[in-house]
Design an enzyme around this catalytic site. Structure first.
Site, PDB file in Angstrom:
ATOM      1  N   ARG A  59       0.822  -1.198   0.000  1.00 21.69           N
ATOM      2  CA  ARG A  59       0.000   0.000   0.000  1.00 21.69           C
ATOM      3  C   ARG A  59       0.863   1.257   0.000  1.00 21.69           C
ATOM      4  NH1 ARG A  59      -3.935   1.791   4.274  1.00 21.69           N
ATOM      5  NH2 ARG A  59      -5.327   3.134   3.103  1.00 21.69           N
ATOM      6  N   HIS A  63       0.495   4.135  -2.774  1.00 18.53           N
ATOM      7  CA  HIS A  63       0.176   5.529  -2.435  1.00 18.53           C
ATOM      8  C   HIS A  63       1.282   6.467  -2.885  1.00 18.53           C
ATOM      9  CE1 HIS A  63      -3.431   5.455   0.335  1.00 18.53           C
ATOM     10  NE2 HIS A  63      -3.320   4.236  -0.133  1.00 18.53           N
ATOM     11  N   ASN A  90      -4.418   8.032   3.897  1.00 16.44           N
ATOM     12  CA  ASN A  90      -3.096   7.607   4.360  1.00 16.44           C
ATOM     13  C   ASN A  90      -3.036   7.390   5.853  1.00 16.44           C
ATOM     14  OD1 ASN A  90      -1.997   7.671   1.879  1.00 16.44           O
ATOM     15  ND2 ASN A  90      -0.668   9.434   2.231  1.00 16.44           N
ATOM     16  N   HIS A 190      -5.811  -5.896  -3.189  1.00 25.47           N
ATOM     17  CA  HIS A 190      -6.733  -5.987  -2.058  1.00 25.47           C
ATOM     18  C   HIS A 190      -6.986  -7.432  -1.651  1.00 25.47           C
ATOM     19  CE1 HIS A 190      -8.424  -1.628  -2.551  1.00 25.47           C
ATOM     20  NE2 HIS A 190      -7.218  -1.676  -2.033  1.00 25.47           N
ATOM     21  N   ASP A 235     -10.402  -8.718   1.468  1.00 29.02           N
ATOM     22  CA  ASP A 235     -10.682  -9.968   0.769  1.00 29.02           C
ATOM     23  C   ASP A 235     -11.244 -10.948   1.791  1.00 29.02           C
ATOM     24  OD1 ASP A 235     -10.735 -12.198  -0.834  1.00 29.02           O
ATOM     25  OD2 ASP A 235      -8.553 -12.387  -1.016  1.00 29.02           O
TER      26      ASP A 235
HETATM   27  C1  LIG Z   1       1.974  10.874  10.057  1.00 34.54           C
HETATM   28  C2  LIG Z   1       0.581  10.694  10.485  1.00 34.54           C
HETATM   29  O1  LIG Z   1      -0.211  11.595  10.439  1.00 34.54           O
HETATM   30  N1  LIG Z   1       0.254   9.511  10.882  1.00 34.54           N
HETATM   31  C3  LIG Z   1      -1.074   9.242  11.356  1.00 34.54           C
HETATM   32  C4  LIG Z   1      -1.632   8.103  10.485  1.00 34.54           C
HETATM   33  O2  LIG Z   1      -2.813   7.600  11.043  1.00 34.54           O
HETATM   34  C5  LIG Z   1      -2.684   7.129  12.356  1.00 34.54           C
HETATM   35  C6  LIG Z   1      -3.974   6.425  12.741  1.00 34.54           C
HETATM   36  O3  LIG Z   1      -5.088   7.193  12.385  1.00 34.54           O
HETATM   37  C7  LIG Z   1      -2.331   8.290  13.272  1.00 34.54           C
HETATM   38  O4  LIG Z   1      -2.214   7.863  14.605  1.00 34.54           O
HETATM   39  C8  LIG Z   1      -1.017   8.870  12.805  1.00 34.54           C
HETATM   40  O5  LIG Z   1      -0.698  10.001  13.564  1.00 34.54           O
END
Ligand SMILES: CC(=O)N[C@H]1CO[C@H](CO)[C@@H](O)[C@@H]1O
Ligand SMILES: *[C@@H]1O[C@H](CO)[C@@H](O)[C@H](O)[C@H]1NC(C)=O
Ligand SMILES: *[C@@H]1O[C@H](CO)[C@@H](O)[C@H](O)[C@H]1NC(C)=O
Ligand SMILES: *[C@@H]1O[C@H](CO)[C@@H](O)[C@H](O)[C@H]1NC(C)=O
Ligand SMILES: *[C@@H]1O[C@H](CO)[C@@H](O)[C@H](O)[C@H]1NC(C)=O
Ligand SMILES: *[C@@H]1O[C@H](CO)[C@@H](O)[C@H](O)[C@H]1NC(C)=O
Length: 313
Positions: A59, A63, A90, A190, A235
């Site tokens: 992933r 991305h 993300n 996926h 899946d």
């Molecule tokens: C870098 C960042 O923002 N990471 C976040 C990604 O998502 C997780 C779970 O929602 C967060 O805890 C992180 O801070």
């Protein structure tokens, strides 16, 4: 006026540099012969500790490539700008720690030589290799690391998971020179991993399921139980196996994301059937589409980073 001319000349130059560089197999054969072996070793170790690593690394590469080309911008910490890492889709990206470990070993073996963008591409391949136990497709190297990461770019470029119209869904592919077929094939990734209920829970409301199998929907309601942080496999029944059961689930209307359900549309359903029925065609197609995606180029070209989370000045 002059400034504009200078800037556009620079941009043209940057574009031609990016075009001129071609990826090639065994890219680090001379400069860092152990590069691919080190990546594989660390992916294998991480997978043994936690087999969800495979989905996470695939992933990350995906991305990365969809936002400004495969330039490891997805790994940059946000500074003044909100980085890709903070983009909504993300938020659940993991695997950064594995990339950090790989990079630390590579810096010891061959200082500032192997780009973070290449590490992501190799690690994605090795995730498939450890998950299948055998499928080891070839990945060329030579991707430069980029210098910018912006939240807005991530939101604008990632395929929308809540899009049901396959033509509109494929737009994020076609604008990059990838095809609807690449969408169908790469969605096969996926076969691994999970989605947070918060992502798809809107589909579980009455009359909002648009053809989702009712038994499957009832299972999901129990599993999610109105908790956005719960997760469900992408899946169903085979979240750890890299196989073609994902396509069987698409045909049976048993997928959690609308973007997966979208593939059960007249224009793509025959290809879905073929991939479901013929695992070797799926593997071959997956290698080809990953190759196309892995060759998407960024516009901002920096130095090979010594730490994947920071641009090297
Ligand atoms: C870098 C960042 O923002 N990471 C976040 C990604 O998502 C997780 C779970 O929602 C967060 O805890 C992180 O801070
Ligand atoms: C890598 O280099 C070795 C010698 O250093 C050579 O034998 C081998 O063929 C090369 N591999 C590739 C894929 O270029
Ligand atoms: C999907 O979107 C395209 C482009 O907007 C449109 O032409 C087509 O009719 C839509 N298809 C469906 C099934 O809604
Ligand atoms: C899947 O849903 C579509 C409607 O979106 C329906 O036409 C089709 O019959 C369903 N297939 C199965 C196997 O449930
Ligand atoms: C939904 O899935 C169940 C099994 O999980 C199956 O028995 C049923 O026939 C499916 N429904 C449709 C409409 O295909
Ligand atoms: C992956 O790990 C989970 C939980 O630790 C385990 O249930 C599952 O069997 C593992 N699957 C594979 C293919 O290793």
């Amino acid at each position: 006026m002059l400034l504009v001319a200078v800037v556009s000349a620079l941009l043209l130059h940057a574009a031609s540099v990016a075009q001129a560089q071609t990826l090639r197999l065994a890219y680090y054969n001379q400069t860092c012969p152990s590069a691919e072996a080190i990546v594989f070793d660390e992916v294998q170790k991480a997978y043994k500790v936690d087999n969800r690593t495979a989905a996470a690394l695939l992933r990350l590469h995906f991305h990365d490539c969809f936002v400004n080309g495969c330039d490891a911008s997805v790994l940059l910490e946000s500074g003044d700008n909100q980085a890709e890492k903070n983009a909504d889709p993300n938020k659940s990206l993991r695997g950064y720690d594995v990339i950090d470990k790989i990079k630390a070993r590579l810096e010891l073996a061959c200082k500032q030589t192997v780009s973070c963008a290449d590490i992501l591409a190799y690690a994605a391949r090795d995730s498939v290799r450890v998950a299948t136990g055998w499928f080891n497709y070839k990945v060329p190297g030579g991707r430069p690391d980029g210098t910018v990461s912006k939240l807005s770019m991530a939101l604008a470029n990632l395929p929308p998971h809540n899009q049901r119209n396959v033509t509109l869904l494929a737009k994020s592919f076609t604008v990059k020179g990838l095809s609807v077929d690449d969408l169908v094939v790469l969605s096969g990734a996926h076969t691994l991993g999970v989605s947070r209920c918060g992502t798809f829970q809107y589909r579980l409301a009455n009359n909002n399921d648009k053809g989702m199998n009712a038994t499957f929907r009832d299972d999901l309601r129990r599993r999610c139980n109105y908790n956005a942080a719960n997760v469900a496999p992408l899946d169903a029944g085979s979240q750890y196996g890299f196989d073609t059961s994902y396509y069987a689930n698409v045909l049976a209307n048993k997928t959690v994301l609308e973007s997966d359900a979208a593939l059960n549309s007249p224009s793509t359903v025959n290809r879905v059937r073929q991939l479901k029925n013929d695992p070797s065609t799926f593997m071959r197609s997956f290698e080809l589409s990953m190759g196309k995606m892995g060759a998407l180029r960024g516009s901002s070209q920096g130095k090979v980073r010594d730490n994947c989370r920071r641009v090297r000045m």
